[in-house]
Write a protein that holds these residues in place. Structure first.
Motif, PDB file in Angstrom:
ATOM      1  N   GLY A  84       0.814  -1.210   0.000  1.00  0.00           N
ATOM      2  CA  GLY A  84       0.000   0.000   0.000  1.00  0.00           C
ATOM      3  C   GLY A  84       0.844   1.255   0.000  1.00  0.00           C
ATOM      4  O   GLY A  84       0.571   2.213  -0.740  1.00  0.00           O
ATOM      5  N   ALA A  85       1.888   1.275   0.835  1.00  0.00           N
ATOM      6  CA  ALA A  85       2.763   2.451   0.907  1.00  0.00           C
ATOM      7  C   ALA A  85       3.509   2.668  -0.409  1.00  0.00           C
ATOM      8  O   ALA A  85       3.629   3.797  -0.895  1.00  0.00           O
ATOM      9  CB  ALA A  85       3.753   2.289   2.059  1.00  0.00           C
ATOM     10  N   SER A 103      10.317   5.491  -2.876  1.00  0.00           N
ATOM     11  CA  SER A 103      10.796   6.227  -1.698  1.00  0.00           C
ATOM     12  C   SER A 103      10.473   5.471  -0.417  1.00  0.00           C
ATOM     13  O   SER A 103      11.136   5.654   0.605  1.00  0.00           O
ATOM     14  CB  SER A 103      10.163   7.617  -1.639  1.00  0.00           C
ATOM     15  OG  SER A 103       8.745   7.534  -1.552  1.00  0.00           O
ATOM     16  N   GLU A 104       9.436   4.602  -0.464  1.00  0.00           N
ATOM     17  CA  GLU A 104       9.068   3.793   0.703  1.00  0.00           C
ATOM     18  C   GLU A 104       9.892   2.513   0.795  1.00  0.00           C
ATOM     19  O   GLU A 104       9.769   1.763   1.755  1.00  0.00           O
ATOM     20  CB  GLU A 104       7.580   3.438   0.637  1.00  0.00           C
ATOM     21  CG  GLU A 104       6.644   4.624   0.715  1.00  0.00           C
ATOM     22  CD  GLU A 104       6.620   5.246   2.090  1.00  0.00           C
ATOM     23  OE1 GLU A 104       7.030   4.576   3.059  1.00  0.00           O
ATOM     24  OE2 GLU A 104       6.194   6.418   2.210  1.00  0.00           O
ATOM     25  N   SER A 143      15.294   7.799   8.388  1.00  0.00           N
ATOM     26  CA  SER A 143      14.191   7.313   9.217  1.00  0.00           C
ATOM     27  C   SER A 143      13.729   5.931   8.764  1.00  0.00           C
ATOM     28  O   SER A 143      13.461   5.051   9.589  1.00  0.00           O
ATOM     29  CB  SER A 143      13.023   8.294   9.173  1.00  0.00           C
ATOM     30  OG  SER A 143      13.353   9.514   9.798  1.00  0.00           O
ATOM     31  N   ASN A 144      13.611   5.745   7.459  1.00  0.00           N
ATOM     32  CA  ASN A 144      13.149   4.454   6.948  1.00  0.00           C
ATOM     33  C   ASN A 144      14.200   3.363   7.125  1.00  0.00           C
ATOM     34  O   ASN A 144      13.869   2.222   7.467  1.00  0.00           O
ATOM     35  CB  ASN A 144      12.750   4.585   5.480  1.00  0.00           C
ATOM     36  CG  ASN A 144      11.461   5.366   5.298  1.00  0.00           C
ATOM     37  OD1 ASN A 144      10.749   5.627   6.259  1.00  0.00           O
ATOM     38  ND2 ASN A 144      11.163   5.748   4.069  1.00  0.00           N
ATOM     39  N   LEU A 145      15.455   3.694   6.883  1.00  0.00           N
ATOM     40  CA  LEU A 145      16.524   2.715   7.114  1.00  0.00           C
ATOM     41  C   LEU A 145      16.594   2.307   8.585  1.00  0.00           C
ATOM     42  O   LEU A 145      16.957   1.176   8.911  1.00  0.00           O
ATOM     43  CB  LEU A 145      17.873   3.287   6.674  1.00  0.00           C
ATOM     44  CG  LEU A 145      18.180   3.313   5.176  1.00  0.00           C
ATOM     45  CD1 LEU A 145      19.489   4.029   4.918  1.00  0.00           C
ATOM     46  CD2 LEU A 145      18.251   1.887   4.609  1.00  0.00           C
ATOM     47  N   ALA A 146      16.230   3.236   9.452  1.00  0.00           N
ATOM     48  CA  ALA A 146      16.313   2.994  10.905  1.00  0.00           C
ATOM     49  C   ALA A 146      15.387   1.882  11.370  1.00  0.00           C
ATOM     50  O   ALA A 146      15.550   1.371  12.483  1.00  0.00           O
ATOM     51  CB  ALA A 146      16.017   4.276  11.671  1.00  0.00           C
ATOM     52  N   TRP A 147      14.418   1.497  10.530  1.00  0.00           N
ATOM     53  CA  TRP A 147      13.582   0.360  10.899  1.00  0.00           C
ATOM     54  C   TRP A 147      14.440  -0.875  11.187  1.00  0.00           C
ATOM     55  O   TRP A 147      14.090  -1.713  12.020  1.00  0.00           O
ATOM     56  CB  TRP A 147      12.594   0.046   9.770  1.00  0.00           C
ATOM     57  CG  TRP A 147      11.377   0.896   9.750  1.00  0.00           C
ATOM     58  CD1 TRP A 147      11.315   2.241   9.507  1.00  0.00           C
ATOM     59  CD2 TRP A 147      10.027   0.477   9.971  1.00  0.00           C
ATOM     60  NE1 TRP A 147      10.016   2.686   9.561  1.00  0.00           N
ATOM     61  CE2 TRP A 147       9.201   1.624   9.838  1.00  0.00           C
ATOM     62  CE3 TRP A 147       9.434  -0.747  10.259  1.00  0.00           C
ATOM     63  CZ2 TRP A 147       7.812   1.566   9.987  1.00  0.00           C
ATOM     64  CZ3 TRP A 147       8.049  -0.806  10.399  1.00  0.00           C
ATOM     65  CH2 TRP A 147       7.263   0.342  10.270  1.00  0.00           C
ATOM     66  N   GLY A 148      15.576  -0.998  10.487  1.00  0.00           N
ATOM     67  CA  GLY A 148      16.448  -2.147  10.697  1.00  0.00           C
ATOM     68  C   GLY A 148      17.020  -2.229  12.093  1.00  0.00           C
ATOM     69  O   GLY A 148      17.350  -3.319  12.578  1.00  0.00           O
TER      70      GLY A 148
END
Length: 528
Positions: free
Chosen positions: A66-67, A74-75, A249-254
């Protein structure tokens, strides 16, 4: 028969299979440790599939497609961060944690490991860790129930609450009955279903399209999503139009992987430290291929739905039902029903794992650890099962809003665990000087920062400062507090550092001799 009848047949067959696994596992739970950790005999394939399925949940099949559908590549930074984080977690956390929990008074939960690792007589660290689990997992379980409600809305055009009730009921039953082994085995089956479904749906979509090449140009040139999403010439760009803050921020999910109790508990249940290598191959390979499938679902989606006005995505807000709708359209209703169980599998695998961890926090870490140390195995198993039911009811109450975005709920809970537990887990495994005071300060600081930074926007109070994902400030503040307090307080006792040294030695022994019985090796090292 109608389409819904075929879907119902497929779903009922799947649910019966899950219940059968729960009953099978019930017979294996002779002791309380069996119920909570499966007797530490988990095969690396089962551990990897269980960790992956309970980790990815509805996010992989609902949230991520969905994202991507709405915003483009970019997601994708989230998926990249998760893939790297999972690989590093299996590499550096799994073998050392398996060895340490064996030697730290046979710890069977993350909070009990923290207490035993630092010999924290105050019990503050154990209680703080348990409370963090209770708070953030309640939101996490609620995200699974929201995904379940959306599943039923899209698949059966039924009520949102009806879907939540059915999924929650079956998941609670097999978790209630079979414990950790049931959760691990059902997760394995669910992981396999997710794998084949995520590969099959995009392949079939391409085969059925008149112009498959349009998938790489349609969203660049045309409005889609019933005209609600403007053409995006940078849809396939990882960098264009994406700020540095967003990428980080998105990479930080790891970073979150190191602190997820429902994932790292699988490491504690491995047969041996040497199984971590095989587990990493199975788990990361599975994750990579599943993510490829989810990405292609999103790539194909704009052209697939946009070029045929007779079909549409059910969820026109966050477009999180794109995978469900494509499967429903592409296949015979019976096959589609089996494919669509992938989402059901993802949802249930995560809910069951999280319910069990919350149960362990309530019973093993609070009730047994603080109230009744001499409680019998039967009493502990009974209370654990009761707590599964109570937590499920609370999460059900939080999941009443059908407009809740799955990704947002998961994002908040994931950051909470990554920011609170992550640095403490790594520090406990690799920093000899770390003490109970430092670990407690870091854990509490990380949890509070993540909760405030990420939680207040949910209540309309403030936006996230700088748009930065709460994982990053939470982890940084955790590390700072942990280092400062540790160095300002008394060094750990010789007994604690001796155990640390013994674990390091045990890890090396296991690495040199993968066939070594870890329990015997741990006993031999302890005697020496």
């Amino acid at each position: 028969m109608s389409e819904h009848t075929w879907f119902l047949i497929a779903m009922v067959a799947y649910l019966i299979a899950m219940l059968a696994i729960g009953l099978f596992s019930f017979r294996k739970n002779d002791e309380y440790e069996d119920y909570m950790l499966g007797g530490r005999g988990l095969h690396p394939f089962v551990a990897a599939m269980s960790a992956g399925a309970s980790d990815m949940s509805g996010w992989l099949l609902l949230g991520l497609p969905g994202a991507l559908y709405m915003s483009g590549f970019s997601e994708l930074w989230i998926a990249i961060g998760l893939l790297i984080g999972a690989a590093v977690n299996w590499k550096i956390t799994a073998p050392r944690l398996r060895a340490y929990t064996e030697m730290a008074n046979n710890s069977i939960t993350v909070p009990s490991f923290f207490e035993n690792r630092f010999q924290d007589r105050s019990r503050v660290l154990r209680v703080a860790a348990s409370l963090v689990i209770l708070v953030f997992f309640t939101f996490y379980v609620a995200s699974g129930m929201v995904a379940g409600g959306k599943y039923f809305q899209s698949t059966f055009e039924s009520g949102y609450l009806t879907g939540i009730i059915i999924i929650a009921s079956v998941t609670v039953i097999y978790t209630f009955v079979g414990g950790f082994l049931a959760v691990s085995l059902t997760d394995t089956v669910q992981g396999v279903i997710m794998f084949f479904s995520l590969l099959l749906v995009p392949i079939m979509a391409l085969i059925t399209m008149d112009d498959p090449g349009a998938i790489f140009s349609y969203q660049l040139e045309n409005a889609y999503g019933l005209g609600t999403i403007d053409p995006n010439q940078h849809w396939f760009s990882l960098f264009t139009g994406v700020s540095f803050i967003t990428i980080i921020s998105n990479l930080a999910w790891g970073l979150g992987y190191f602190g997820q109790p429902h994932i790292i508990v699988r490491f504690m249940a491995l047969r041996s430290t040497s199984d971590a290598r095989s587990g990493m191959i199975y788990g990361v390979g599975w994750m990579f291929l599943c993510m490829v499938g989810a990405v292609f679902v999103a790539i194909i989606g704009p052209a697939f739905f946009g070029m045929d006005p007779s079909i549409a995505i059910t969820d026109q807000t966050s477009f999180e039902t794109i995978f469900l709708d494509m499967g429903r359209i592409l296949f015979h209703p019976l096959i589609a029903g089996l494919v669509l169980t992938a989402v059901l599998a993802a949802i249930m695998s995560t809910i069951s794992s999280q319910l069990l961890v919350v149960s362990s926090a309530l019973i093993e870490d609070i009730y047994k650890g603080l109230i009744n140390k001499s409680a019998s195995d039967n009493t502990l198993k009974m209370l654990s099962r009761l707590s599964v039911l109570v937590v499920a009811l609370i999460a059900f109450a939080l999941s009443q809003d059908p407009d809740s975005a799955v990704l947002k709920l998961v994002e908040f809970a994931w950051a909470g665990f990554g920011a609170s537990f992550g640095p403490v887990v790594i520090g406990a495994l690799y920093w000899r000087r770390l003490n109970a005071a430092g670990a407690t300060a870091g854990l509490i600081t990380g949890a509070v920062v993540a909760f405030i930074w990420g939680g207040l926007p949910s209540f309309g109070v403030i936006e996230k400062p700088f748009g930065l994902y709460e994982m990053i400030p939470g982890v940084l503040c955790n590390i700072i507090a942990m280092v400062i307090v540790t160095n300002m307080t008394k060094a750990p006792s010789k007994e604690v550092t001796d155990t640390f040294d013994a674990v390091a030695k045990l890890s090396k022994v296991a690495e040199r001799n993968p066939d070594q019985d870890i329990e015997r090796a741990a006993e031999a090292i302890s005697k020496n």
